[in-house]
Design a protein around this motif. Structure first.
Motif, short mmCIF file in Angstrom:
data_model
loop_
_atom_site.label_atom_id
_atom_site.label_comp_id
_atom_site.label_asym_id
_atom_site.label_seq_id
_atom_site.Cartn_x
_atom_site.Cartn_y
_atom_site.Cartn_z
N ARG A 278 0.82 -1.22 0.00
CA ARG A 278 0.00 0.00 0.00
C ARG A 278 0.85 1.27 0.00
NH1 ARG A 278 -5.07 -1.46 1.72
NH2 ARG A 278 -5.70 0.41 0.58
N THR A 279 2.15 1.11 -0.15
CA THR A 279 3.06 2.27 -0.15
C THR A 279 3.63 2.49 -1.55
OG1 THR A 279 5.03 0.97 0.39
CG2 THR A 279 3.68 1.77 2.24
N SER A 280 4.23 3.66 -1.74
CA SER A 280 4.86 3.97 -3.03
C SER A 280 6.13 4.79 -2.90
CB SER A 280 3.87 4.74 -3.92
OG SER A 280 3.47 5.95 -3.30
N ALA A 281 6.41 5.37 -1.72
CA ALA A 281 7.59 6.21 -1.55
C ALA A 281 8.87 5.40 -1.62
CB ALA A 281 7.51 6.97 -0.23
N GLU A 282 9.96 6.06 -1.97
CA GLU A 282 11.26 5.39 -2.06
C GLU A 282 11.72 4.88 -0.71
OE1 GLU A 282 15.91 6.51 -3.22
OE2 GLU A 282 14.29 7.98 -3.43
N ARG A 283 11.43 5.62 0.35
CA ARG A 283 11.82 5.25 1.71
C ARG A 283 10.58 4.94 2.53
NH1 ARG A 283 15.47 10.38 3.04
NH2 ARG A 283 13.71 11.35 1.98
N VAL A 284 10.67 3.88 3.34
CA VAL A 284 9.53 3.44 4.15
C VAL A 284 9.98 3.29 5.60
CG1 VAL A 284 7.79 1.65 4.52
CG2 VAL A 284 8.51 2.24 2.19
N VAL A 285 9.34 4.01 6.48
CA VAL A 285 9.56 3.86 7.91
C VAL A 285 8.71 2.69 8.40
CG1 VAL A 285 9.20 4.94 10.16
CG2 VAL A 285 10.14 6.27 8.28
#
Length: 320
Positions: A96-103
């Motif tokens: 469900r994410t798309s950003a380059e970095r994931v916390v």
């Protein structure tokens, strides 16, 4: 707060949002007797809401768990099968994410703050590693207080899924495949596994050095206010109003400052709410100073009059 229980991820808060977040909020909490750990309150806020506040800068925040009310809007996801463990939960959240970095975070971190998230993001960018993880007081990696490159996570998760399947696998099998940078922060890494941990967290936030910031954060969450203001200036204003006018003037003055700031922001007279509060505070401080100055002038005038009266010659009344 309305939450998104299905469909595509919500739009990012900002086109420049530097990361997405995945919060793992499932699990059985066996050491808490099966209690709903994300829903346990510390300082008036649930553990989950405290973690969501820490990653408020995320473009998209995904919580892997059954939907529930939260102070901030999130995207909900579930691992397949339900109860399949942290690796399966992380895979469900990543989809469900798309950003380059994931916390990536667990939902039981009472002292995690935005500053720690910022440090992890900086270390990841500067190190060139696949991820940056927090370490606990014993120097052990905490892979659920970390930021990762999304492509690296997806690549290694796909490899594990093909080799062994994800259900029931521990997270350490994933992080062992990654190159990691490390950040020491024993306070932010503190998690709540037992009721003793919960009690310790509740005691710490009520200590003198923490209680005011904790209270202000809790009030802002409860009222849905995302506003950073100079609390020192407001406290100084309250002190001046209490000492220079009357004690009840302190809470009433700060209330009126907030009310005036809200009206100014609604009229569009200032750039944002924080500046509206600052401007209203400046005006109230100036008024309090004038009020105090008048009192001091009156006191000096009264003292001078008394002194002159005492110094004047007195005529003895005629005895007749």
């Amino acid at each position: 707060m309305t939450t998104n229980e299905g469909g595509p991820p919500e739009p990012a808060q900002s086109a420049a949002a530097p990361y997405d977040a995945v919060v793992l909020a499932g699990g059985g909490a066996a050491r808490l007797g099966g209690a709903d750990k994300p829903g346990v309150r510390v300082g008036g806020r649930t553990l989950l809401d405290r973690v969501l506040a820490a990653c408020a800068g995320a473009g998209t925040t995904v919580v892997v768990a059954a939907p529930r009310p939260t102070a901030r809007s999130v995207v909900w996801a579930r691992e397949e099968p339900a109860g399949g463990g942290p690796l399966a939960a992380l895979a469900a959240g990543l989809r469900r994410t798309s950003a380059e970095r994931v916390v990536v975070l667990s939902a039981d971190l009472p002292f995690l703050g935005e500053q720690t998230i910022g440090r992890l993001l900086t270390v990841l960018r500067e190190s060139g590693a696949d991820g940056a993880v927090l370490t606990d007081p014993g120097g052990r990696d905490q892979p659920l207080v970390a930021v990762y490159l999304r492509d690296a996570l997806c690549r290694e998760i796909a490899g594990l899924a093909e080799e062994r399947g994800l259900s029931g696998l521990p997270l350490r099998l994933l992080v062992a495949r990654l190159e990691l940078a490390r950040v020491a922060d024993p306070v932010a890494a503190f998690d709540c596994d037992t009721w003793d941990d919960i009690a310790a967290a509740r005691a710490r936030i009520r200590e003198h050095g923490h209680v005011l910031d904790e209270w202000i954060s809790a009030v802002k969450d409860e009222l849905g206010i995302d506003l950073d203001v100079d609390t020192g200036a407001l406290l100084d204003l309250a002190r001046d109003a209490a000492h220079g006018v009357a004690r009840p003037a302190a809470p009433l003055t700060t209330f009126l400052v907030g009310y005036a700031a809200a009206q100014a922001a609604a009229r569009g007279g200032t750039a944002d709410g924080a500046e509206a509060v600052a401007e209203a505070t400046r005006k109230a401080v100036a008024l309090a100073a004038r009020w105090t100055d008048e009192d001091q002038q009156d006191e000096k005038a009264g003292a001078a009059t008394d002194a002159a009266t005492d110094a004047s010659p007195r005529t003895r009344p005629d005895a007749g």
